[in-house]
Design an enzyme around this catalytic site. Structure first.
Site, PDB file in Angstrom:
ATOM      1  N   PHE A 120       0.867  -1.178   0.000  1.00 62.66           N
ATOM      2  CA  PHE A 120       0.000   0.000   0.000  1.00 62.66           C
ATOM      3  C   PHE A 120       0.901   1.224   0.000  1.00 62.66           C
ATOM      4  CE2 PHE A 120      -4.662   0.330   1.237  1.00 62.66           C
ATOM      5  CZ  PHE A 120      -5.045  -0.825   0.594  1.00 62.66           C
ATOM      6  N   GLN A 233      -8.543  13.880   4.555  1.00 62.14           N
ATOM      7  CA  GLN A 233      -7.790  13.155   3.528  1.00 62.14           C
ATOM      8  C   GLN A 233      -8.558  13.057   2.211  1.00 62.14           C
ATOM      9  OE1 GLN A 233      -6.881   8.662   3.814  1.00 62.14           O
ATOM     10  NE2 GLN A 233      -4.915   9.686   3.871  1.00 62.14           N
ATOM     11  N   HIS A 235      -8.534  10.969  -1.109  1.00 58.94           N
ATOM     12  CA  HIS A 235      -7.969   9.741  -1.667  1.00 58.94           C
ATOM     13  C   HIS A 235      -7.706   9.977  -3.150  1.00 58.94           C
ATOM     14  CE1 HIS A 235      -7.573   5.586  -2.838  1.00 58.94           C
ATOM     15  NE2 HIS A 235      -7.665   5.184  -1.579  1.00 58.94           N
ATOM     16  N   LEU A 245     -15.044   4.934  -4.425  1.00 57.66           N
ATOM     17  CA  LEU A 245     -13.637   4.589  -4.236  1.00 57.66           C
ATOM     18  C   LEU A 245     -13.145   3.433  -5.112  1.00 57.66           C
ATOM     19  CD1 LEU A 245     -11.336   5.585  -2.357  1.00 57.66           C
ATOM     20  CD2 LEU A 245     -11.652   3.451  -1.129  1.00 57.66           C
ATOM     21  N   GLU A 248      -6.865   1.715  -2.875  1.00 64.59           N
ATOM     22  CA  GLU A 248      -5.423   1.788  -3.059  1.00 64.59           C
ATOM     23  C   GLU A 248      -4.841   0.415  -3.442  1.00 64.59           C
ATOM     24  OE1 GLU A 248      -3.830   4.414  -0.267  1.00 64.59           O
ATOM     25  OE2 GLU A 248      -1.873   3.464  -0.202  1.00 64.59           O
ATOM     26  N   ARG A 279      -1.009   9.074   0.235  1.00 62.31           N
ATOM     27  CA  ARG A 279      -2.216   9.567  -0.438  1.00 62.31           C
ATOM     28  C   ARG A 279      -2.193  11.060  -0.712  1.00 62.31           C
ATOM     29  NH1 ARG A 279      -6.723   5.888   2.679  1.00 62.31           N
ATOM     30  NH2 ARG A 279      -6.119   4.020   1.535  1.00 62.31           N
ATOM     31  N   HIS A 346     -12.199  11.533   1.595  1.00 63.80           N
ATOM     32  CA  HIS A 346     -12.239  10.134   1.962  1.00 63.80           C
ATOM     33  C   HIS A 346     -12.230   9.885   3.461  1.00 63.80           C
ATOM     34  CE1 HIS A 346     -11.544   5.887   1.589  1.00 63.80           C
ATOM     35  NE2 HIS A 346     -10.364   5.942   2.174  1.00 63.80           N
ATOM     36  N   ARG A 387      -3.352   9.968   7.004  1.00 58.41           N
ATOM     37  CA  ARG A 387      -3.428   8.551   7.363  1.00 58.41           C
ATOM     38  C   ARG A 387      -2.859   7.683   6.253  1.00 58.41           C
ATOM     39  NH1 ARG A 387      -7.019   4.262   6.120  1.00 58.41           N
ATOM     40  NH2 ARG A 387      -8.653   5.487   5.119  1.00 58.41           N
TER      41      ARG A 387
HETATM   42  C1  LIG Z   1     -14.949   3.468   0.553  1.00 57.18           C
HETATM   43  C2  LIG Z   1     -14.021   3.335   1.728  1.00 57.18           C
HETATM   44  C3  LIG Z   1     -12.999   2.400   1.697  1.00 57.18           C
HETATM   45  C4  LIG Z   1     -12.131   2.277   2.787  1.00 57.18           C
HETATM   46  N1  LIG Z   1     -11.124   1.344   2.725  1.00 57.18           N
HETATM   47  C5  LIG Z   1     -10.317   1.170   3.800  1.00 57.18           C
HETATM   48  C6  LIG Z   1      -9.317   0.154   3.800  1.00 57.18           C
HETATM   49  O1  LIG Z   1      -9.168  -0.628   2.843  1.00 57.18           O
HETATM   50  N2  LIG Z   1      -8.516   0.035   4.884  1.00 57.18           N
HETATM   51  C7  LIG Z   1      -8.658   0.844   5.986  1.00 57.18           C
HETATM   52  O2  LIG Z   1      -7.908   0.682   6.944  1.00 57.18           O
HETATM   53  N3  LIG Z   1      -9.614   1.813   6.011  1.00 57.18           N
HETATM   54  C8  LIG Z   1     -10.446   1.986   4.961  1.00 57.18           C
HETATM   55  N4  LIG Z   1     -11.416   2.956   5.007  1.00 57.18           N
HETATM   56  C9  LIG Z   1     -11.642   3.701   6.253  1.00 57.18           C
HETATM   57  C10 LIG Z   1     -12.344   2.814   7.284  1.00 57.18           C
HETATM   58  O3  LIG Z   1     -13.259   1.976   6.632  1.00 57.18           O
HETATM   59  C11 LIG Z   1     -13.106   3.636   8.325  1.00 57.18           C
HETATM   60  O4  LIG Z   1     -12.310   4.667   8.831  1.00 57.18           O
HETATM   61  C12 LIG Z   1     -13.526   2.754   9.503  1.00 57.18           C
HETATM   62  O5  LIG Z   1     -14.170   1.585   9.037  1.00 57.18           O
HETATM   63  C13 LIG Z   1     -14.430   3.508  10.442  1.00 57.18           C
HETATM   64  O6  LIG Z   1     -14.982   2.633  11.392  1.00 57.18           O
HETATM   65  P1  LIG Z   1     -15.867   3.202  12.562  1.00 57.18           P
HETATM   66  O7  LIG Z   1     -16.290   2.034  13.378  1.00 57.18           O
HETATM   67  O8  LIG Z   1     -15.152   4.308  13.227  1.00 57.18           O
HETATM   68  O9  LIG Z   1     -17.152   3.874  11.837  1.00 57.18           O
HETATM   69  P2  LIG Z   1     -18.239   3.330  10.799  1.00 57.18           P
HETATM   70  O10 LIG Z   1     -17.980   1.971  10.316  1.00 57.18           O
HETATM   71  O11 LIG Z   1     -18.423   4.401   9.792  1.00 57.18           O
HETATM   72  O12 LIG Z   1     -19.563   3.241  11.684  1.00 57.18           O
HETATM   73  C14 LIG Z   1     -20.228   4.389  12.182  1.00 57.18           C
HETATM   74  C15 LIG Z   1     -21.453   3.953  12.954  1.00 57.18           C
HETATM   75  O13 LIG Z   1     -22.000   5.079  13.627  1.00 57.18           O
HETATM   76  C16 LIG Z   1     -23.391   5.088  13.498  1.00 57.18           C
HETATM   77  N5  LIG Z   1     -23.869   6.477  13.649  1.00 57.18           N
HETATM   78  C17 LIG Z   1     -23.340   7.610  13.107  1.00 57.18           C
HETATM   79  N6  LIG Z   1     -24.057   8.685  13.491  1.00 57.18           N
HETATM   80  C18 LIG Z   1     -25.051   8.230  14.284  1.00 57.18           C
HETATM   81  C19 LIG Z   1     -26.133   8.852  14.995  1.00 57.18           C
HETATM   82  N7  LIG Z   1     -26.344  10.159  14.959  1.00 57.18           N
HETATM   83  N8  LIG Z   1     -26.962   8.063  15.707  1.00 57.18           N
HETATM   84  C20 LIG Z   1     -26.805   6.713  15.745  1.00 57.18           C
HETATM   85  N9  LIG Z   1     -25.788   6.079  15.107  1.00 57.18           N
HETATM   86  C21 LIG Z   1     -24.944   6.832  14.401  1.00 57.18           C
HETATM   87  C22 LIG Z   1     -23.652   4.462  12.146  1.00 57.18           C
HETATM   88  O14 LIG Z   1     -24.955   3.920  12.090  1.00 57.18           O
HETATM   89  C23 LIG Z   1     -22.567   3.377  12.099  1.00 57.18           C
HETATM   90  O15 LIG Z   1     -23.033   2.193  12.709  1.00 57.18           O
HETATM   91  C24 LIG Z   1     -12.295   3.106   3.922  1.00 57.18           C
HETATM   92  C25 LIG Z   1     -13.311   4.031   3.950  1.00 57.18           C
HETATM   93  C26 LIG Z   1     -14.159   4.175   2.860  1.00 57.18           C
HETATM   94  C27 LIG Z   1     -15.217   5.239   2.927  1.00 57.18           C
END
Ligand SMILES: Cc1cc2nc3c(=O)[nH]c(=O)nc-3n(C[C@H](O)[C@H](O)[C@H](O)COP(=O)(O)OP(=O)(O)OC[C@H]3O[C@@H](n4cnc5c(N)ncnc54)[C@H](O)[C@@H]3O)c2cc1C
Length: 573
Positions: A120, A233, A235, A245, A248, A279, A346, A387
């Site tokens: 990566f 960030q 992407h 997306l 990467e 990135r 991103h 990141r």
């Molecule tokens: C398209 C894409 C590809 C990616 N690929 C990678 C990768 O290959 N490798 C990597 O390391 N990272 C990657 N990332 C980044 C990574 O996926 C995220 O940073 C990470 O999964 C975030 O996890 P989280 O648990 O913090 O939040 P999330 O998985 O976003 O979950 C957020 C939660 O909060 C809840 N929520 C939000 N607001 C409220 C509210 N007001 N009331 C109730 N519930 C609420 C939602 O319902 C959800 O359940 C990618 C991101 C994207 C967008």
């Protein structure tokens, strides 16, 4: 919505968010016998974690090491990352992968049966473990199954709308059921925010519709600080036009980038690693080519990503979803022809400031009692100013678990302050105002203006002038927001109403992004100022702590970066 209808639920812990971070925390807590509620506005499996394609980092191979992973992360962060937490995360990475594997995560494999890894950007060794190009989904399904088995209690399609914060202490949240607008208070000794990212403030972005930064705004409205919000960030490879997306992993597997003159332009910007620079470097290079008139595509605002020289079997096996996405949204088959890509908003490096035990900070030196945050909404600062790919799934899983463990240690010493129905008043007032306000502004139109202006004036390239203009613009949008009207007056799945509340949240945190960027007169990581193009360690090797006052004014102070083994040096790739 009426105060008489408010139900009060009592728990040991309430977790807001059911992505990887929230589920990891909830699983720890439930398994330890703590009464835990998970509140999520989506079904857990629709959380944005499930959209992650490319991989999750851990130094597993023989020629890699935790030390190298740490170094790459610190360098990638442009030296703004806190080295104590980076060390914790990189040391914990191999065990995190094995933990996921033991729970049943089906990683892709090398021929000898070991977990497959791919290169990566910004990494000295290949270390992104992956499950084809559906890594996030595999992780999310696995942990959801296991958390469910542990007996987590999920309130899905519930919208968390207000933080119950008083006298330096959090006693839970106010939320309402999206199905029928039932208002409730989730009253607990400890509350965790794990609400994910907030890329939807930008026009072209890779984020799910739900990524509207609600929690950031809930925290900011209580006068609590947000950290390093200027670092957003971009992407390098969003599909031209939509921003969806293209992971990467595509560059990891060997994709090349070309401009309209057929030049493999990354040679100029990162002579050593070219497409595999970090990135921020690749995104700026793409946008620079476009700015200088060497863009391609219908609006000349993209560049070519070419994978046609890569073995067909590799693409079909390791990048099948990416190929499908490009065929569906661009009609281009990467097996045969180049696809069009350009930078897409991103990931959010900034967020709710937390200690290494995931406790929320009230200021650089004080804590909020009973309040924790983990995952993308938090700023523990493992990513600093930029990141590295595949470090975020790791952060969400590792620090999600850490938050759970920290609460288990703290719970006995935390007091339970009983909530009253009137604690839901702020939420009820906001809900009723949005529903009944009778102005002439439309939420989708205001949101589009916000997204366009953020992309133009607080995007990949920024200046004093553009950021000042965007502050003015936000002032105008705040005023017009007061004058909104929604048509749907129902209480059942009222998405008009939800989107209106979310727009209010997006305005709040956007102000932090712009103000932080305006005051940071240097270029570092993802924050690039055309008028201050160099990194300025003497004045800006520090974290921004910003606080909202009087609804629209931002006050800023700075906090020290935790340095360590790796001394700041020029960052080249
Ligand atoms: C398209 C894409 C590809 C990616 N690929 C990678 C990768 O290959 N490798 C990597 O390391 N990272 C990657 N990332 C980044 C990574 O996926 C995220 O940073 C990470 O999964 C975030 O996890 P989280 O648990 O913090 O939040 P999330 O998985 O976003 O979950 C957020 C939660 O909060 C809840 N929520 C939000 N607001 C409220 C509210 N007001 N009331 C109730 N519930 C609420 C939602 O319902 C959800 O359940 C990618 C991101 C994207 C967008």
């Amino acid at each position: 919505m009426n105060i008489e209808d408010v139900k009060i639920y009592e728990y040991d812990v309430v977790v807001v968010g059911a992505g990887l971070a929230g589920l990891a925390a909830a699983k720890e807590l439930t398994e330890a016998g703590k009464k835990t509620a998970v509140i999520t506005k989506l079904h857990p499996l629709r959380s944005h974690s499930g959209a992650a394609q490319g991989g999750i980092n851990a130094a597993l191979s023989e020629d890699d090491s935790v030390e190298l992973h740490m170094f790459d992360t610190v360098k990638g962060s442009d030296y703004l990352g806190d080295q104590d937490v980076i060390e914790m995360m990189c040391k914990g990475a191999p065990e995190t992968i094995r933990w996921a594997e033991r729970m049943g995560a089906a990683f892709s494999r090398e021929k000898d049966g070991t977990i497959a890894i791919r290169p990566f950007g910004g990494q000295s060794k290949p270390r992104a473990c992956y499950a084809s190009d559906r890594t996030g989904l595999t992780m999310l399904q696995t942990i959801y199954e296991q958390a469910d088995r542990a007996g987590i209690e999920v309130f899905d399609e519930w919208y968390a709308a207000d933080l119950l914060y008083e006298d330096g202490k959090v006693k839970g949240i106010a939320a309402f059921n999206l199905r029928d607008s039932q208002p409730a208070i989730f009253n607990a000794k400890a509350t965790i925010f794990a609400t994910g990212g907030y890329g939807r403030a930008y026009k072209v972005n890779s984020n799910a519709h739900a990524n509207t930064g609600d929690a950031l705004s809930m925290v900011a409205r209580k006068g609590l600080p947000l950290e390093d919000m200027e670092f957003v960030q971009f992407h390098p490879s969003g599909l031209g036009g939509s921003g969806i997306l293209i992971s990467e992993a595509a560059r990891g597997e060997g994709a090349w980038l070309f401009n309209s003159e057929g030049e493999r332009f990354m040679k100029k910007y990162a002579p050593n690693v070219q497409e595999l620079a970090s990135r921020d470097v690749v995104s700026r290079a793409i946008m620079q080519e476009v700015r200088e008139g060497r863009g391609v595509g219908p609006n000349d605002d993209a560049v070519f990503m070419d994978l046609s020289h890569i073995d067909e079997e590799i693409i079909l096996k390791k990048l099948p979803e990416l190929r499908e996405l490009a065929i569906t949204f661009q009609g281009l088959d990467m097996l045969k022809e180049p696809i069009l890509i350009s930078a897409t908003a991103h990931y959010s490096m900034g967020g709710i400031p937390v200690t290494k035990r995931c406790q929320v900070r009230k200021s650089p030196t004080e804590l909020v009692e009973g309040f924790y945050a983990a995952g993308e909404c938090s700023c523990i600062s493992v990513h600093g100013a930029n990141r590295l790919g595949a470090n975020s799934l790791l952060e969400a899983l590792f620090f999600g678990r850490e938050a759970g463990k920290a609460i288990l240690e703290d719970l006995d010493s935390l007091s339970f302050s009983k909530a009253k129905t009137k604690d839901a008043q702020t939420m009820i007032d906001e809900y009723n105002w949005v529903k009944n306000n009778n102005g002439d502004e439309r939420v989708p139109a205001l949101r589009e203006e916000l997204q366009n202006s953020m992309s133009n004036d607080a995007g990949v390239f920024r200046t004093e002038e553009s950021l000042s203009r965007q502050i003015e613009k936000l002032g105008e949008l705040y005023k017009r927001y007061k004058n909104i009207r929604i048509d749907d007056k129902s209480s059942t799945f009222n998405t008009d109403l939800q989107e209106a509340i979310e727009l209010g949240h997006m305005l709040d945190f956007s102000l932090f992004i712009v103000k932080g960027g305006l005051e940071r007169r240097e270029s570092r990581g993802a924050h690039y100022r055309d008028d201050h193009t160099e990194r300025d360690d003497a004045n800006f090797l520090k974290h921004t702590f910003a606080t909202l006052r009087d609804g629209y004014t931002i006050e800023q102070e700075y906090a020290e970066v935790v340095l360590g083994h790796f001394k700041p040096e020029a960052r080249t790739y």
